[in-house]
Design a protein around this motif. Structure first.
Motif, PDB file in Angstrom:
ATOM      1  N   GLY A 154       3.099  -2.918   5.802  1.00 44.47           N
ATOM      2  CA  GLY A 154       1.753  -3.479   5.782  1.00 44.47           C
ATOM      3  C   GLY A 154       1.375  -3.991   4.412  1.00 44.47           C
ATOM      4  O   GLY A 154       1.659  -3.345   3.400  1.00 44.47           O
ATOM      5  N   LEU A 155       0.761  -5.154   4.369  1.00 45.12           N
ATOM      6  CA  LEU A 155       0.279  -5.727   3.108  1.00 45.12           C
ATOM      7  C   LEU A 155      -1.244  -5.755   3.116  1.00 45.12           C
ATOM      8  O   LEU A 155      -1.869  -6.084   4.123  1.00 45.12           O
ATOM      9  CB  LEU A 155       0.819  -7.140   2.895  1.00 45.12           C
ATOM     10  CG  LEU A 155       2.323  -7.313   2.723  1.00 45.12           C
ATOM     11  CD1 LEU A 155       2.653  -8.764   2.406  1.00 45.12           C
ATOM     12  CD2 LEU A 155       2.871  -6.396   1.645  1.00 45.12           C
ATOM     13  N   ALA A 156      -1.814  -5.383   1.986  1.00 41.37           N
ATOM     14  CA  ALA A 156      -3.269  -5.435   1.823  1.00 41.37           C
ATOM     15  C   ALA A 156      -3.649  -6.718   1.106  1.00 41.37           C
ATOM     16  O   ALA A 156      -2.927  -7.188   0.221  1.00 41.37           O
ATOM     17  CB  ALA A 156      -3.753  -4.232   1.026  1.00 41.37           C
ATOM     18  N   GLN A 157      -4.777  -7.289   1.498  1.00 37.04           N
ATOM     19  CA  GLN A 157      -5.277  -8.505   0.848  1.00 37.04           C
ATOM     20  C   GLN A 157      -6.714  -8.261   0.427  1.00 37.04           C
ATOM     21  O   GLN A 157      -7.504  -7.672   1.174  1.00 37.04           O
ATOM     22  CB  GLN A 157      -5.195  -9.701   1.798  1.00 37.04           C
ATOM     23  CG  GLN A 157      -5.414 -11.038   1.121  1.00 37.04           C
ATOM     24  CD  GLN A 157      -5.143 -12.207   2.070  1.00 37.04           C
ATOM     25  OE1 GLN A 157      -5.396 -12.096   3.271  1.00 37.04           O
ATOM     26  NE2 GLN A 157      -4.633 -13.291   1.560  1.00 37.04           N
ATOM     27  N   ALA A 191       0.857  -1.184   0.000  1.00 33.86           N
ATOM     28  CA  ALA A 191       0.000   0.000   0.000  1.00 33.86           C
ATOM     29  C   ALA A 191       0.891   1.232   0.000  1.00 33.86           C
ATOM     30  O   ALA A 191       1.803   1.343   0.822  1.00 33.86           O
ATOM     31  CB  ALA A 191      -0.911   0.007   1.225  1.00 33.86           C
ATOM     32  N   VAL A 192       0.652   2.127  -0.924  1.00 37.95           N
ATOM     33  CA  VAL A 192       1.408   3.380  -0.989  1.00 37.95           C
ATOM     34  C   VAL A 192       0.414   4.528  -0.941  1.00 37.95           C
ATOM     35  O   VAL A 192      -0.694   4.439  -1.492  1.00 37.95           O
ATOM     36  CB  VAL A 192       2.284   3.461  -2.263  1.00 37.95           C
ATOM     37  CG1 VAL A 192       3.377   2.414  -2.232  1.00 37.95           C
ATOM     38  CG2 VAL A 192       1.448   3.311  -3.514  1.00 37.95           C
ATOM     39  N   THR A 193       0.800   5.597  -0.273  1.00 35.98           N
ATOM     40  CA  THR A 193      -0.115   6.707  -0.046  1.00 35.98           C
ATOM     41  C   THR A 193       0.379   7.974  -0.731  1.00 35.98           C
ATOM     42  O   THR A 193       1.575   8.227  -0.847  1.00 35.98           O
ATOM     43  CB  THR A 193      -0.282   6.988   1.459  1.00 35.98           C
ATOM     44  OG1 THR A 193       0.995   7.328   2.029  1.00 35.98           O
ATOM     45  CG2 THR A 193      -0.831   5.757   2.177  1.00 35.98           C
ATOM     46  N   GLU A 194      -0.585   8.751  -1.177  1.00 35.88           N
ATOM     47  CA  GLU A 194      -0.332  10.068  -1.754  1.00 35.88           C
ATOM     48  C   GLU A 194      -1.422  10.992  -1.238  1.00 35.88           C
ATOM     49  O   GLU A 194      -2.536  10.995  -1.749  1.00 35.88           O
ATOM     50  CB  GLU A 194      -0.342  10.003  -3.283  1.00 35.88           C
ATOM     51  CG  GLU A 194      -0.066  11.333  -3.959  1.00 35.88           C
ATOM     52  CD  GLU A 194      -0.089  11.231  -5.475  1.00 35.88           C
ATOM     53  OE1 GLU A 194      -0.121  12.287  -6.115  1.00 35.88           O
ATOM     54  OE2 GLU A 194      -0.075  10.101  -5.998  1.00 35.88           O
ATOM     55  N   GLY A 195      -1.094  11.758  -0.201  1.00 32.14           N
ATOM     56  CA  GLY A 195      -2.118  12.561   0.455  1.00 32.14           C
ATOM     57  C   GLY A 195      -3.108  11.658   1.163  1.00 32.14           C
ATOM     58  O   GLY A 195      -2.739  10.814   1.980  1.00 32.14           O
ATOM     59  N   THR A 196      -4.377  11.811   0.825  1.00 34.57           N
ATOM     60  CA  THR A 196      -5.421  10.983   1.443  1.00 34.57           C
ATOM     61  C   THR A 196      -5.755   9.750   0.605  1.00 34.57           C
ATOM     62  O   THR A 196      -6.590   8.949   1.013  1.00 34.57           O
ATOM     63  CB  THR A 196      -6.704  11.810   1.638  1.00 34.57           C
ATOM     64  OG1 THR A 196      -7.145  12.310   0.362  1.00 34.57           O
ATOM     65  CG2 THR A 196      -6.442  12.990   2.574  1.00 34.57           C
ATOM     66  N   GLU A 197      -5.119   9.613  -0.532  1.00 34.74           N
ATOM     67  CA  GLU A 197      -5.437   8.497  -1.432  1.00 34.74           C
ATOM     68  C   GLU A 197      -4.424   7.375  -1.270  1.00 34.74           C
ATOM     69  O   GLU A 197      -3.229   7.613  -1.081  1.00 34.74           O
ATOM     70  CB  GLU A 197      -5.465   8.975  -2.883  1.00 34.74           C
ATOM     71  CG  GLU A 197      -6.105   7.981  -3.828  1.00 34.74           C
ATOM     72  CD  GLU A 197      -6.476   8.602  -5.158  1.00 34.74           C
ATOM     73  OE1 GLU A 197      -7.120   7.915  -5.968  1.00 34.74           O
ATOM     74  OE2 GLU A 197      -6.111   9.760  -5.397  1.00 34.74           O
ATOM     75  N   LEU A 211       5.489   4.369   1.260  1.00 36.15           N
ATOM     76  CA  LEU A 211       5.154   2.994   1.632  1.00 36.15           C
ATOM     77  C   LEU A 211       4.495   3.005   3.002  1.00 36.15           C
ATOM     78  O   LEU A 211       5.021   3.579   3.953  1.00 36.15           O
ATOM     79  CB  LEU A 211       6.412   2.125   1.648  1.00 36.15           C
ATOM     80  CG  LEU A 211       6.229   0.670   2.076  1.00 36.15           C
ATOM     81  CD1 LEU A 211       5.331  -0.082   1.102  1.00 36.15           C
ATOM     82  CD2 LEU A 211       7.587  -0.021   2.197  1.00 36.15           C
ATOM     83  N   ALA A 212       3.325   2.371   3.102  1.00 42.18           N
ATOM     84  CA  ALA A 212       2.555   2.402   4.345  1.00 42.18           C
ATOM     85  C   ALA A 212       2.916   1.230   5.244  1.00 42.18           C
ATOM     86  O   ALA A 212       3.206   0.124   4.782  1.00 42.18           O
ATOM     87  CB  ALA A 212       1.063   2.381   4.033  1.00 42.18           C
ATOM     88  N   ASP A 213       2.883   1.493   6.581  1.00 47.20           N
ATOM     89  CA  ASP A 213       3.087   0.417   7.544  1.00 47.20           C
ATOM     90  C   ASP A 213       1.741  -0.188   7.910  1.00 47.20           C
ATOM     91  O   ASP A 213       0.711   0.113   7.280  1.00 47.20           O
ATOM     92  CB  ASP A 213       3.842   0.929   8.780  1.00 47.20           C
ATOM     93  CG  ASP A 213       3.049   1.981   9.559  1.00 47.20           C
ATOM     94  OD1 ASP A 213       1.854   2.222   9.244  1.00 47.20           O
ATOM     95  OD2 ASP A 213       3.617   2.562  10.495  1.00 47.20           O
ATOM     96  N   GLY A 233      -0.928   2.281   8.411  1.00 44.01           N
ATOM     97  CA  GLY A 233      -1.188   3.215   7.340  1.00 44.01           C
ATOM     98  C   GLY A 233      -0.296   4.436   7.348  1.00 44.01           C
ATOM     99  O   GLY A 233      -0.543   5.384   6.590  1.00 44.01           O
ATOM    100  N   ASN A 234       0.728   4.444   8.207  1.00 44.31           N
ATOM    101  CA  ASN A 234       1.628   5.590   8.316  1.00 44.31           C
ATOM    102  C   ASN A 234       2.888   5.368   7.473  1.00 44.31           C
ATOM    103  O   ASN A 234       3.186   4.253   7.049  1.00 44.31           O
ATOM    104  CB  ASN A 234       2.016   5.832   9.776  1.00 44.31           C
ATOM    105  CG  ASN A 234       0.803   6.095  10.654  1.00 44.31           C
ATOM    106  OD1 ASN A 234      -0.122   6.809  10.242  1.00 44.31           O
ATOM    107  ND2 ASN A 234       0.790   5.525  11.853  1.00 44.31           N
ATOM    108  N   ASN A 235       3.649   6.432   7.288  1.00 43.79           N
ATOM    109  CA  ASN A 235       4.916   6.342   6.560  1.00 43.79           C
ATOM    110  C   ASN A 235       5.952   5.606   7.402  1.00 43.79           C
ATOM    111  O   ASN A 235       5.908   5.641   8.637  1.00 43.79           O
ATOM    112  CB  ASN A 235       5.448   7.737   6.220  1.00 43.79           C
ATOM    113  CG  ASN A 235       4.438   8.561   5.451  1.00 43.79           C
ATOM    114  OD1 ASN A 235       3.519   8.026   4.850  1.00 43.79           O
ATOM    115  ND2 ASN A 235       4.605   9.862   5.463  1.00 43.79           N
TER     116      ASN A 235
END
Length: 265
Positions: free
Chosen positions: A175-178, A103-109, A134-136, A139-141
């Protein structure tokens, strides 16, 4: 006009779409984390010449007589099978063995990817080549202090480093999303996928690799494309021959129409 002519046109359009997907697969044969596409077709509605009839009197039943009106695109599926692993010996090249996505974040997305080539930015945050974080598991950096002497990523996703005092410390856990239906994700380019309502019931939880059915993480390696060149070239040949066969339908129908016109002479 002959129905066969329009059936041939629909077949040509379908084969062209199939070639477009095959061409994209081959173009991304060396794209890390790429998941190949697959085209399926379905027939269009059929024109009923005579309806089915049940047995009556001294006669048995009759089956319906129908003429098909061509083919149409059924689906373009994303095939989320495991790609081959390429060893790079670079600590921030991460590959997932099994299910799950980064999961990678860009702002709120939030976006999701199987491409694990990550880097450190100026502040020590782990980012991809687009600058997305890259999110933990929360959901944080994930940030490695600038005074860290060395760092490593474990198979359970833990990012550890040696601090300035020479003691081991942790920066976080990847963190991994499934997803219940990974094929329902939407491709948005740059090796990224976006959540859709058909991929999962709400945003997926981010958990450590090796938990909840998620795969383990391999540092120093990248997952490559799952495109099989042999299979793609075979599909290309069948699509080409299918296109040629449909063009033959049109030319043959045209010849028949020409014969009808010549009856006037």
């Amino acid at each position: 006009m002959l129905r066969s002519m329009y059936a041939g046109i629909s077949g040509m359009k379908g084969m062209q779409q199939k070639l477009d997907v095959i061409g994209n697969n081959i173009a991304n044969v060396n794209t890390s984390g790429y998941k190949k596409g697959r085209v399926t077709f379905q027939d269009m509605m059929s024109q009923t010449v005579s309806a089915a009839q049940e047995p009556a009197g001294n006669l048995g039943g009759k089956n319906p007589s129908q003429v098909g009106l061509g083919s149409q695109l059924g689906s373009i599926d994303n095939i989320h099978t495991q790609g081959n692993r390429q060893t790079t010996n670079r600590p921030l090249d991460l590959a997932i063995e099994g299910d799950g996505m980064f999961a990678v974040t860009e702002g709120t997305e939030t976006f999701y990817t199987r491409s694990g080539n990550f880097y450190l930015d100026q502040s020590g945050a782990i980012v991809n080549n687009n600058g997305q974080y890259l999110a933990d598991t929360d959901g944080n950096n994930i940030t490695i202090p600038s005074d860290a002497k060395s760092f490593s990523v474990q198979s359970n996703g833990t990012v550890s480093y040696i601090n300035d005092a020479g003691n081991p410390d942790e920066a976080g856990t990847v963190g991994l999303a499934q997803f219940a239906n990974p094929a329902g994700l939407e491709k948005v380019g740059s090796n990224m996928f976006r959540m859709t309502n058909n991929a999962n019931n709400g945003a997926p939880d981010l958990e450590a690799p090796g938990t909840g059915g998620r795969g383990t993480m391999v540092s120093g390696a990248l997952e490559m494309s799952n495109v099989d060149l042999g299979g793609e070239f075979t599909e290309m040949i069948t699509a080409q021959r299918g296109f040629q066969a449909n063009t033959r339908i049109i030319t043959t129908s045209d010849e028949i129409l020409q014969e009808l016109v010549n009856l006037k002479r």
